[in-house]
Design an enzyme around this catalytic site. Structure first.
Site, PDB file in Angstrom:
ATOM      1  N   GLU A 210      52.879  -0.982 -22.821  1.00  0.00           N
ATOM      2  CA  GLU A 210      52.899  -1.992 -20.966  1.00  0.00           C
ATOM      3  C   GLU A 210      53.919  -2.981 -21.267  1.00  0.00           C
ATOM      4  O   GLU A 210      55.490  -2.679 -20.283  1.00  0.00           O
ATOM      5  CB  GLU A 210      52.166  -2.204 -20.235  1.00  0.00           C
ATOM      6  CG  GLU A 210      50.679  -0.754 -20.467  1.00  0.00           C
ATOM      7  CD  GLU A 210      51.262   0.453 -19.349  1.00  0.00           C
ATOM      8  OE1 GLU A 210      51.982   0.642 -18.975  1.00  0.00           O
ATOM      9  OE2 GLU A 210      50.872   1.362 -20.424  1.00  0.00           O
TER      10      GLU A 210
ATOM     11  N   TYR B 149      49.667  -5.220 -12.466  1.00  0.00           N
ATOM     12  CA  TYR B 149      49.744  -4.355 -13.431  1.00  0.00           C
ATOM     13  C   TYR B 149      49.418  -3.608 -14.633  1.00  0.00           C
ATOM     14  O   TYR B 149      48.622  -2.966 -14.681  1.00  0.00           O
ATOM     15  CB  TYR B 149      51.383  -3.484 -13.326  1.00  0.00           C
ATOM     16  CG  TYR B 149      51.932  -2.844 -14.020  1.00  0.00           C
ATOM     17  CD1 TYR B 149      51.176  -1.263 -13.730  1.00  0.00           C
ATOM     18  CD2 TYR B 149      52.194  -2.111 -15.097  1.00  0.00           C
ATOM     19  CE1 TYR B 149      51.297  -0.391 -14.464  1.00  0.00           C
ATOM     20  CE2 TYR B 149      51.995  -1.805 -15.723  1.00  0.00           C
ATOM     21  CZ  TYR B 149      52.344  -0.695 -15.807  1.00  0.00           C
ATOM     22  OH  TYR B 149      51.152   0.944 -16.590  1.00  0.00           O
TER      23      TYR B 149
ATOM     24  N   ASP C   8      52.267   1.177 -10.139  1.00  0.00           N
ATOM     25  CA  ASP C   8      54.022   0.247 -10.326  1.00  0.00           C
ATOM     26  C   ASP C   8      55.332   1.561  -9.657  1.00  0.00           C
ATOM     27  O   ASP C   8      54.567   2.069  -8.811  1.00  0.00           O
ATOM     28  CB  ASP C   8      54.155   1.153 -11.809  1.00  0.00           C
ATOM     29  CG  ASP C   8      54.467   1.803 -12.518  1.00  0.00           C
ATOM     30  OD1 ASP C   8      53.855   3.437 -11.334  1.00  0.00           O
ATOM     31  OD2 ASP C   8      54.731   3.205 -13.337  1.00  0.00           O
TER      32      ASP C   8
END
Length: 355
Positions: free
Chosen positions: A36, A119, A137
């Site tokens: 991520e 996020y 996102d």
DNA sequence: AACTCGGGGAC
DNA sequence: GTCCCAGAGTT
């Protein structure tokens, strides 16, 4: 309720159409976290080789936390946004030393780690721990914008809450891992920025933009500002078959990376003179230009550079740094051990075509 | 709320 | 050339 139907169709589509990606072959929170971080503002295709190499070298928080930042940056070289690497390195050390090597599954503990924002917290907590957090996102915003015809600009941070709220409403709390990835995958594969493939979208009858023929108008977006171009001069300084490199300050642009000394060419100044002047001002070394190597054009987020690179020879002086935090005289074969910005790698490739 | 922070692929 | 990508930190 149409939300229920959307979730169902989305998950069915995802199950059948999801890409096989390295970080989807694991349930290790650390690996999902690393993916991520690498994926923020960065495309999947770019990340894959970096992810594979990074995980091979740093397979768990301890090996990352215990490594030298230099080596971590070297593994990040070319990926950009180097604060991600510095933060991840620091965060891994915290996980290793303060959490016994286990990535925290608690929102507050995880969000406290450097580089972990809203996020990444939502993504890792949902994908790795199955917690019901909606990850929002760029893909998700675009999908939501079209589905619900949201007029706010997706790149306006002030309007983020609007999208977050809509995402929370749509979230499948019983299967958050698959749901979050499904929305992002739809955005990445079908509901793309330009020319979305509505013909193969699983949700056309639920999509307001599609039903109203406005898929080209959405998502709405604030206009980008124009960026300045800076003229830079850099010196590849030789002495006794070694090359002089300096290390950039830890924070800020390209923080912690190594480069050939240089700086901005002043108005009315010629690049060659600027090269020698910058070298003297920043390192106290006196040198002369021997030849012109090349011009490198490179685009950053908020400006562009045109960098003229000169091959120089040492004349006199002892190193006294002003700006850079460290320096080395390195042999050609050692240069590869140091992380460089892409712009300087371009110059290096010109100097040593085989490397 | 506005800026800063890389690099590249698609158009 | 422009857009924009599995965003976060700083001011």
């Amino acid at each position: 309720m149409s939300e229920t139907l959307i979730r169902k169709k989305l998950l069915t589509w995802y199950k059948k159409n999801q890409r096989v990606l390295p970080w989807r072959k694991t349930d290790d929170p650390y690996r999902i976290w690393v993916s991520e971080v690498m994926l923020q503002q960065t495309r999947v295709a770019t990340v894959i080789p970096y992810y594979e190499r990074f995980i091979r070298r740093f397979p768990e928080p301890e090996s990352l936390g215990a490594a030298d930042l230099q080596e971590v940056l070297k593994h990040w070289e070319g990926l950009g946004y180097y604060a991600r690497a510095r933060n991840l390195h620091k965060a891994a050390g915290i996980v290793w030393k303060e959490h016994g090597g286990a990535v925290p599954s608690d929102d507050k503990d995880f969000l406290r780690l450097p580089g972990v924002g809203e996020y990444i917290a939502a993504a890792v907590l949902s994908i790795a721990f199955g917690k019901p957090r909606a990850a929002v996102d760029g893909n998700v915003k675009r999908v939501l914008s079209r589905l619900f015809l949201i007029p706010e600009a997706v790149n306006d941070s002030a309007k983020h809450k609007k999208f977050k709220k809509q995402a929370d409403t749509l979230l499948d709390v019983s299967r958050p891992a698959a749901y979050n990835q499904a929305v992002m995958e739809l955005g990445a594969l079908i509901c793309v920025p330009r020319n979305p493939e509505c013909a193969v979208c699983p949700l056309p009858e639920h999509c307001r933009a599609f039903r109203e023929g406005k898929t080209d108008e959405y998502p709405k977006r604030k206009a980008a500002k124009s960026v300045p171009v800076y003229h830079i001069a850099a010196a590849i300084l030789f002495h006794n078959e070694k090359i002089f490199i300096v290390r950039r300050q830890e924070k800020g642009l390209l923080g912690g990376l190594w480069e050939f000394p240089g700086g901005k060419v002043k108005k009315g100044e010629n690049a060659q003179a600027a090269c020698i002047r910058e070298l003297r001002e920043k390192t106290a070394l006196r040198a002369e230009v021997q030849s012109y190597l090349c011009r490198v054009k490179h685009a950053y987020t908020h400006f562009k550079i045109e960098m003229d690179v000169f091959l120089c020879a040492y004349i006199s002086g002892a190193v006294l740094l002003k700006g850079p935090t460290d320096y080395r005289w390195v042999r050609k074969a050692e240069i590869r051990d140091y992380p460089f910005p892409k712009s300087h790698l371009k110059a290096l490739a010109r100097l040593f075509p085989a490397v």
